[in-house]
Design a protein around this motif. Sequence first.
Motif, short mmCIF file in Angstrom:
data_model
loop_
_atom_site.label_atom_id
_atom_site.label_comp_id
_atom_site.label_asym_id
_atom_site.label_seq_id
_atom_site.Cartn_x
_atom_site.Cartn_y
_atom_site.Cartn_z
N GLY A 131 -32.96 16.61 1.20
CA GLY A 131 -31.91 17.06 0.30
C GLY A 131 -31.23 15.92 -0.44
N THR A 132 -30.41 16.28 -1.42
CA THR A 132 -29.62 15.35 -2.21
C THR A 132 -28.19 15.86 -2.29
OG1 THR A 132 -31.54 14.80 -3.57
CG2 THR A 132 -29.38 14.19 -4.43
N VAL A 133 -27.22 14.99 -2.02
CA VAL A 133 -25.82 15.37 -2.12
C VAL A 133 -25.47 15.56 -3.59
CG1 VAL A 133 -23.43 14.68 -1.64
CG2 VAL A 133 -25.27 14.06 -0.04
N THR A 134 -24.92 16.74 -3.94
CA THR A 134 -24.60 17.02 -5.35
C THR A 134 -23.11 17.05 -5.63
OG1 THR A 134 -24.72 19.40 -4.90
CG2 THR A 134 -26.71 18.32 -5.72
N ASP A 135 -22.29 17.35 -4.60
CA ASP A 135 -20.85 17.43 -4.83
C ASP A 135 -20.12 17.15 -3.53
OD1 ASP A 135 -18.57 18.07 -6.59
OD2 ASP A 135 -18.27 19.73 -5.21
N VAL A 136 -19.09 16.31 -3.61
CA VAL A 136 -18.31 15.95 -2.43
C VAL A 136 -16.86 16.32 -2.69
CG1 VAL A 136 -17.56 14.06 -0.95
CG2 VAL A 136 -19.86 14.04 -1.89
N GLY A 137 -16.31 17.16 -1.86
CA GLY A 137 -14.91 17.52 -1.98
C GLY A 137 -14.10 16.75 -0.96
N ALA A 138 -13.29 15.78 -1.40
CA ALA A 138 -12.52 14.94 -0.48
C ALA A 138 -11.51 15.79 0.27
CB ALA A 138 -11.80 13.83 -1.25
N GLU A 139 -11.34 15.43 1.57
CA GLU A 139 -10.38 16.16 2.39
C GLU A 139 -8.98 15.63 2.18
OE1 GLU A 139 -11.81 15.90 6.39
OE2 GLU A 139 -13.39 17.36 6.06
N GLN A 170 -29.79 32.66 2.14
CA GLN A 170 -30.98 32.27 2.89
C GLN A 170 -31.86 31.32 2.07
OE1 GLN A 170 -33.32 35.79 3.70
NE2 GLN A 170 -34.28 35.76 1.70
N LEU A 171 -32.69 30.57 2.80
CA LEU A 171 -33.73 29.73 2.22
C LEU A 171 -35.00 29.94 3.02
CD1 LEU A 171 -31.78 26.35 1.75
CD2 LEU A 171 -32.81 27.70 -0.09
N LEU A 172 -36.13 30.08 2.35
CA LEU A 172 -37.41 30.32 3.00
C LEU A 172 -38.25 29.04 2.98
CD1 LEU A 172 -38.23 33.82 1.47
CD2 LEU A 172 -37.30 33.33 3.75
N PRO A 173 -39.29 28.94 3.85
CA PRO A 173 -40.17 27.77 3.83
C PRO A 173 -40.72 27.51 2.43
CG PRO A 173 -40.64 29.12 5.74
CD PRO A 173 -39.67 29.90 4.91
N GLY A 174 -40.62 26.28 1.97
CA GLY A 174 -41.09 25.91 0.64
C GLY A 174 -40.04 26.10 -0.44
N ASP A 175 -38.91 26.76 -0.09
CA ASP A 175 -37.85 27.00 -1.07
C ASP A 175 -37.06 25.73 -1.39
OD1 ASP A 175 -38.36 29.63 -1.44
OD2 ASP A 175 -36.60 30.40 -0.38
N ALA A 176 -36.54 25.69 -2.59
CA ALA A 176 -35.56 24.69 -2.99
C ALA A 176 -34.33 25.44 -3.46
CB ALA A 176 -36.10 23.80 -4.10
N GLY A 177 -33.16 24.97 -3.04
CA GLY A 177 -31.94 25.67 -3.43
C GLY A 177 -30.70 24.90 -3.03
N ARG A 178 -29.55 25.49 -3.32
CA ARG A 178 -28.27 24.86 -3.02
C ARG A 178 -27.73 25.37 -1.69
NH1 ARG A 178 -25.63 22.30 -7.04
NH2 ARG A 178 -23.63 22.73 -6.06
N THR A 179 -26.98 24.48 -1.01
CA THR A 179 -26.35 24.88 0.24
C THR A 179 -25.11 24.05 0.48
OG1 THR A 179 -26.69 25.21 2.63
CG2 THR A 179 -27.71 23.27 1.64
N VAL A 203 -19.48 10.23 2.55
CA VAL A 203 -20.67 10.73 1.87
C VAL A 203 -20.43 10.66 0.36
CG1 VAL A 203 -22.16 12.74 1.52
CG2 VAL A 203 -21.24 12.26 3.79
N GLU A 204 -21.49 10.31 -0.41
CA GLU A 204 -21.33 10.18 -1.85
C GLU A 204 -22.37 11.01 -2.59
OE1 GLU A 204 -21.77 5.94 -2.31
OE2 GLU A 204 -19.61 5.71 -2.48
N GLU A 205 -22.00 11.45 -3.78
CA GLU A 205 -22.95 12.18 -4.62
C GLU A 205 -24.19 11.33 -4.91
OE1 GLU A 205 -21.09 13.64 -8.12
OE2 GLU A 205 -19.43 14.59 -7.04
N GLY A 206 -25.34 11.97 -4.87
CA GLY A 206 -26.60 11.27 -5.15
C GLY A 206 -27.31 10.74 -3.92
N GLN A 207 -26.62 10.70 -2.76
CA GLN A 207 -27.29 10.21 -1.56
C GLN A 207 -28.36 11.19 -1.09
OE1 GLN A 207 -23.77 9.49 0.91
NE2 GLN A 207 -24.18 7.29 0.84
N LYS A 208 -29.47 10.64 -0.59
CA LYS A 208 -30.57 11.44 -0.08
C LYS A 208 -30.40 11.62 1.42
CE LYS A 208 -32.43 11.14 -4.17
NZ LYS A 208 -32.53 12.30 -5.09
N PHE A 209 -30.90 12.73 1.95
CA PHE A 209 -30.85 12.93 3.39
C PHE A 209 -32.04 13.77 3.84
CE2 PHE A 209 -28.43 16.43 1.56
CZ PHE A 209 -28.84 17.54 2.28
N VAL A 210 -32.28 13.73 5.14
CA VAL A 210 -33.33 14.52 5.79
C VAL A 210 -32.66 15.38 6.84
CG1 VAL A 210 -35.43 14.40 7.19
CG2 VAL A 210 -35.04 12.71 5.39
N PHE A 211 -33.13 16.61 7.03
CA PHE A 211 -32.59 17.43 8.11
C PHE A 211 -33.74 17.99 8.94
CE2 PHE A 211 -33.01 20.26 4.43
CZ PHE A 211 -33.62 21.39 4.96
#
Length: 542
Positions: free
Chosen positions: A534-542, A497-506, A517-525
């Motif tokens: 958020g920021t992309v931290t790891d991309v696992g190629a299919e 879980q993540l709560l309002p104001g939280d920062a964490g991994r997902t 998608v590439e590592e380091g790219q910024k996004f909004v959800f």
Amino acid sequence: MSPDRAVLQRALDRGEQEGGSVEFKERLTEDLHLSEGRLESLAAQLRHRVLSGDGEATYVVGVTDDGGLAGISPTEFSESMDVLSLLAEEAGAHIEEVQTWGVDSAGGDSSEDATQGIVGVATIREGAVLEDDDHIVVGTAGHVDHGKSTLVGSLVTGEADDGEGNTRGFLDVQPHEVERGLSADLSYGVYGFDGDGPVRMDNPHRKTDRARVVEESDRLVSFVDTVGHEPWLRTTIRGLVGQKLDYGLLTVAADDGVTETTREHLGILLATELPTIVALTKTDLVTDDRVSEVEREVERALRDVDKTPLRVERHGVDAAIEEISETVVPVVTTSAVTQDGLDTLDEMFERLPKTGGEVGEFRLYIDRTYNVQGVGAVASGTVKSGEVEAGDELLLGPMQDGGFREVEVRSIEMHYHRVDEAKAGRIVGIALKGVREADIERGMVLLPREADPHPVREFEAEVMVLNHPTRIGDGYEPVVHLETISEAAQFYPEGGQLLPGDAGRTTVRFKFRSYLVEEGQKFVFREGRSKGVGTVTDVGAE
């Protein structure tokens, strides 16, 4: 006859005259028309046509010397426009706009099946296209009624607002927007600078007025003025995430102060690592004490997200230009009514350096697609990195199956100007050979043919929840905005879980298809009133 076709007919009716501004060409080829001696002669001819038309000439391509509709192939038309672009450059001019029509063997309007070729009308204007370093793009954001459009309207026209938002009308172009006083889509304003100071528009709705600013300015400033009303936050995100911006301009009204929307837009601006200026607006409506109070609110909001505020009134424009960065945010007090502070913004926009595009191989995320009769599929967007030239072979994708398709660059246009190449940071339209417009989608990417892309369905990210009514748990489904991608996705937070104001991994998993998608790219959800960055931290190629 359609209104568009009437443009062609008017040019044909005017015809070629000794002292006229219209020129007929069946086709132009690099081998013949760019040969030694011929280029100079044709450039002089073009210059004569431009001068005869008081700075504007019309070239009709795909017609015989007597104005007969011959029609040429898309490849021949593309080569003709490339040659015409070089001739215009040699003559100190540029192609401003190109319109095309399909013609059949009888010279009339044609169906797709009967098309034998195309005819085009190119409008050529005096003056060269500005270099990248002479053009910065500023994205504005802020709460509804905090004066974004009004401030931009006053900057681009030099006109004081009447206190009722009259200068906002320079940017609100839809009838329902004018009636409600709200901007419901992205709108654009532009002004510039020459050796004597600002070059402004008299009427931003007039295309010729915009062209005049471009021609007379040594430096251009374009505004992407995004919306602030909650129902249109997605449009704001598209403006801030999908465009290649150099700076952000966040408005905070002195009579209202920092709102939740202000904090959300600030979070989006700073999450995309965009150097940002905060403009306190409507200072004419409040006391000096209230202005100071809102300045302190802004400073607290900036420090809450680990940014350092810099009051320009106290430290000066030189310090603001030198210090502005991902961590230092200049704050300017303004009023569109009294025009206080607008000269400060003028000086900053005249002197701020272009932030530049990314280095590396060519990459463009597609924002919009068009189908131009006789030319075919056109994909537009901002060049994220590298550069592209007419004739380049590229990869387009990922398609629905995750694969990429080989395409060829037929031609490139930038703000109606035909160009031979486009570098990082430029917003361009690229005509593509080898694909239908129906097969191109927003969020796809164009890459060099030798690239080895690996689209993914899921990636790991560091996120911050800006607003959410409860907790974010496994399976939470917001819309993710990354580059020009806007896609539903499922979140699986580390720890559940993540709560309002939280920062964490997902883990973020696209719901319907894969994307590049590439590592380091910024996004909004966002989902309903829930928002985060958020920021992309790891991309696992299919």
